[in-house]
Design a protein around this motif. Structure first.
Motif: not given
Length: 379
Positions: A173-178, A211-213, A226-228
């Motif tokens: 699980l990561a919160h980032a701008f890929v 992913l999140g963000h 990303y799930s959004g």
């Protein structure tokens, strides 16, 4: 193992001043039904559980009710904080919560210590990487390179080192701008003194990266998504189909990913036209229950336009004035303000300066100010 990938709940967020708690509880509470219907084993939340570091009591209460429903539905839960969250506040009592099936992965020093959950094929290691503020994380991780790429690269190096000793299936699980992700207007920038995005190659070797963000659901690779956000938080998201990912792991790793769309409590729409046209045109009747962003094309800016629009469209929340090309430019300033009171001119100035009309309290202050000026002129 079946995993439900969610993120960016932003519990407590408002939409142009409108409270969204009822809509949020409706959508997020409904995830419990999805857990039951789809036989979900684990729900993950990849950051931004709340909209602010110090959420309101109502937001905390809503979040607690939703998490209890998910747990009662049979899912274990793994949460890591995002850039809107306070990691310390979310992680408090984390050791105790874990005994009840709620795993809060909030500490940088423990990001390489996974939550281990078993299915019929053995253990799955779920690593929660909290949002890494570049400078504090750089010192905590003893990284020389500045920026998000440096700290995330080191975080994933530690994850892989732990994973190599376990030789099991993995989820991060990561919160980032890929790089390659498409942003929306409602995300707060995470660029601090440098480039905010990181390469997808940082996450190589992981069976699935939740992913999140970014608030739009998107696939960067089969195992990198990303799930959004579960609701739209800006009009730039009006056409997004909000959803979650159902992730299946078998004995060999990632077996498949399916998308499940979420309900829309109140749709978003945009309208353009003159105030008179919008208030009377029958073709707009189906938008009377939508959140609306309106562009007015009147040659002269209408007074109290938002309030007038709300008589027909009670959920109109945003108004801009863009007069038709050429018509307003042909008028002098004196012509545009002719016949208007000082208060009306001042209100238009406030509206033009900040893109929103004065509220009742501000109008009262303006009237008092003009009255004071008038009294001074008489003395």
């Amino acid at each position: 193992m079946r995993i439900l990938h969610t993120s960016d709940w932003h519990v407590g967020r408002t939409f142009h001043g409108r409270d969204l708690l009822v809509e949020q509880e409706s959508v997020l509470g409904g995830l419990a039904d999805l857990v039951v219907d789809e036989k979900v084993d684990v729900v993950v939340v990849s950051g931004d559980l709340y909209d602010r570091a110090v959420p309101s009591a109502d937001a905390v209460g809503l979040c607690a009710r939703v998490l209890m429903r998910l747990r009662a539905a049979g899912a274990r839960i793994v949460i890591t904080p995002g850039n809107h969250d306070s990691a310390a506040r979310i992680g408090v009592f984390g050791e105790f919560a874990a005994f009840g099936g709620l795993h809060l992965r909030t500490r940088i020093a423990e990001l390489d210590q996974p939550v281990l959950l078993d299915d019929e094929h053995g253990p799955v290691a779920l690593y929660g990487i909290p949002f890494l503020e570049p400078e504090p994380a750089r010192h905590a991780l003893q990284v020389e390179t500045r920026g998000h790429a440096g700290v995330l690269t080191e975080a994933m190096r530690r994850v892989r080192a732990d994973l190599s000793a376990r030789r099991t299936r993995s989820v991060v699980l990561a919160h980032a701008f890929v790089t390659g992700g498409a942003p929306s207007e409602s995300e707060r920038t995470i660029a601090v003194g440098g480039v905010q995005d990181v390469s997808s190659s940082v996450f190589d070797g992981i069976d699935y990266v939740a992913l999140g963000h970014l608030h739009g659901p998107q696939r960067l690779a089969d195992n990198l998504r990303y799930s959004g956000s579960p609701l739209a938080y800006s009009f730039s998201e009006a056409r997004q189909r909000k959803s979650v990912w159902l992730v299946d792991l078998d004995a060999g790793g990632l077996a498949g990913v399916e998308r499940r769309e979420l309900p829309v409590p109140r749709p978003l729409a945009a309208l353009t036209g003159t105030l008179g046209e919008l208030l009377t045109a029958p073709e707009h009747a189906d938008l009377e229950g939508h959140y609306l962003s309106v562009v007015l094309t009147d040659a002269v800016r209408p007074m109290d336009s938002l309030r007038q629009l709300q008589k027909r469209f009670p959920h109109a929340v945003h108004v801009e004035w863009r007069p038709e090309q050429g018509r307003s430019h042909a008028m002098t300033y004196a012509e545009r303000v002719r016949g208007r009171t000082d208060e009306e001119v001042a209100c238009c100035f406030v509206s033009d300066s900040r893109g929103a009309e004065p509220n009742d309290r501000e109008r009262k202050l303006l009237r008092e100010a003009f009255a004071e000026v008038a009294r001074e002129k008489l003395t």
